[in-house]
Scaffold this active site. Structure first.
Site, short mmCIF file in Angstrom:
data_model
loop_
_atom_site.label_atom_id
_atom_site.label_comp_id
_atom_site.label_asym_id
_atom_site.label_seq_id
_atom_site.Cartn_x
_atom_site.Cartn_y
_atom_site.Cartn_z
N ASP A 16 0.85 -1.19 0.00
CA ASP A 16 0.00 0.00 0.00
C ASP A 16 0.89 1.25 0.00
O ASP A 16 2.09 1.17 0.29
CB ASP A 16 -0.89 -0.04 1.24
N ASP A 18 -0.28 5.22 0.90
CA ASP A 18 -0.53 6.19 1.98
C ASP A 18 -0.63 5.49 3.32
O ASP A 18 -1.43 4.57 3.51
CB ASP A 18 -1.83 6.96 1.71
N ASP A 176 -1.64 -0.71 5.98
CA ASP A 176 -1.74 -0.04 7.28
C ASP A 176 -3.16 -0.03 7.82
O ASP A 176 -3.40 0.57 8.87
CB ASP A 176 -1.24 1.40 7.17
#
Length: 232
Positions: A16, A18, A176
């Site tokens: 991922d 961001d 995240d």
């Protein structure tokens, strides 16, 4: 079955953007502030922006507009203003998280196929990776506009696995948030989450994942533990 050095059972990894590779909260904050100012609306605090990151630009804009009580017909103007603003600020306030260069180097040294998969628009994602000097760490970059659906739907993960030429069960997803974990689980991929990202403002350790790391530099050790538990 071919095994990548130091990564038993794996052939690829999907990472991922961001909140995982890059702290982009201040970029989002700046772009949203410009968008809201153009609409004559008040800015929102960083803590509010953090809760809305992760499900794509459409969700982010709609959530912020609802938070400030914007009129129902503001969406179209807001979208145009946000796109123009983000194009100007993309990467200006962003930084790689500590441990990311080391983690990416370990993935490359292990011979894994590597892709970045994000809900951020593809053009913005590629530009950001280029600005931060890590674009060459990935064979492919797919954004939220690359497929018919976004994470947490498994479709983007499955399509990215196919692009890498890897079976989903042999592709590690690193993210995240619950979005990343849900997409990985539904696609049949193992998943490791970083503890420092956004996760919509919620504690990430409450998410269903195979392991958690405080730094991407810890990924090799974490996978050794996860891989040892997986059926061969």
């Amino acid at each position: 079955m071919t095994t990548c050095t130091g990564w038993p059972g794996l052939a690829g990894v999907i990472v991922d953007l961001d909140g995982t590779l890059v702290d982009t909260l201040d970029d989002f904050q700046a772009a949203l502030a410009r968008m809201l100012a153009a609409l004559g609306l008040p800015p929102v605090p960083r803590a509010v922006v953090e809760r809305f990151i992760g499900k794509g630009s459409e969700h982010l804009i709609a959530s912020v507009l609802a938070h400030v009580g914007a009129p129902p017909d503001a969406d179209g103007s807001a979208w145009q203003a946000y796109q123009a603003a983000y194009r100007e600020v993309n990467g200006l306030h962003a930084r790689l998280y500590p441990g990311v260069p080391e983690g990416l180097a370990a993935l490359a040294a292990g011979g894994l196929r590597r892709a970045c998969l994000t809900n951020k628009p593809t053009a913005f994602a590629r530009e950001l990776l280029q600005r931060l000097g890590v674009a060459d760490d990935f064979e492919a970059v797919f954004g939220g506009d690359a497929f018919e659906r976004k994470k947490p739907d498994p479709l983007p993960v499955l399509r990215t696995c196919a692009a890498l030429g890897c079976e989903p069960g042999r592709v590690l997803v690193v993210g995240d948030s619950s979005n990343d974990a849900a997409a990985a689980r539904a696609a049949g991929c193992p998943v490791i989450l970083v503890t420092y990202g956004y996760n919509h403002g919620e504690p990430v350790r409450g998410v269903d994942a195979d392991a958690f790391v405080d730094s991407m530099a810890d990924l090799p050790a974490a996978w050794q533990r996860v891989g040892a538990r997986r059926p061969r």
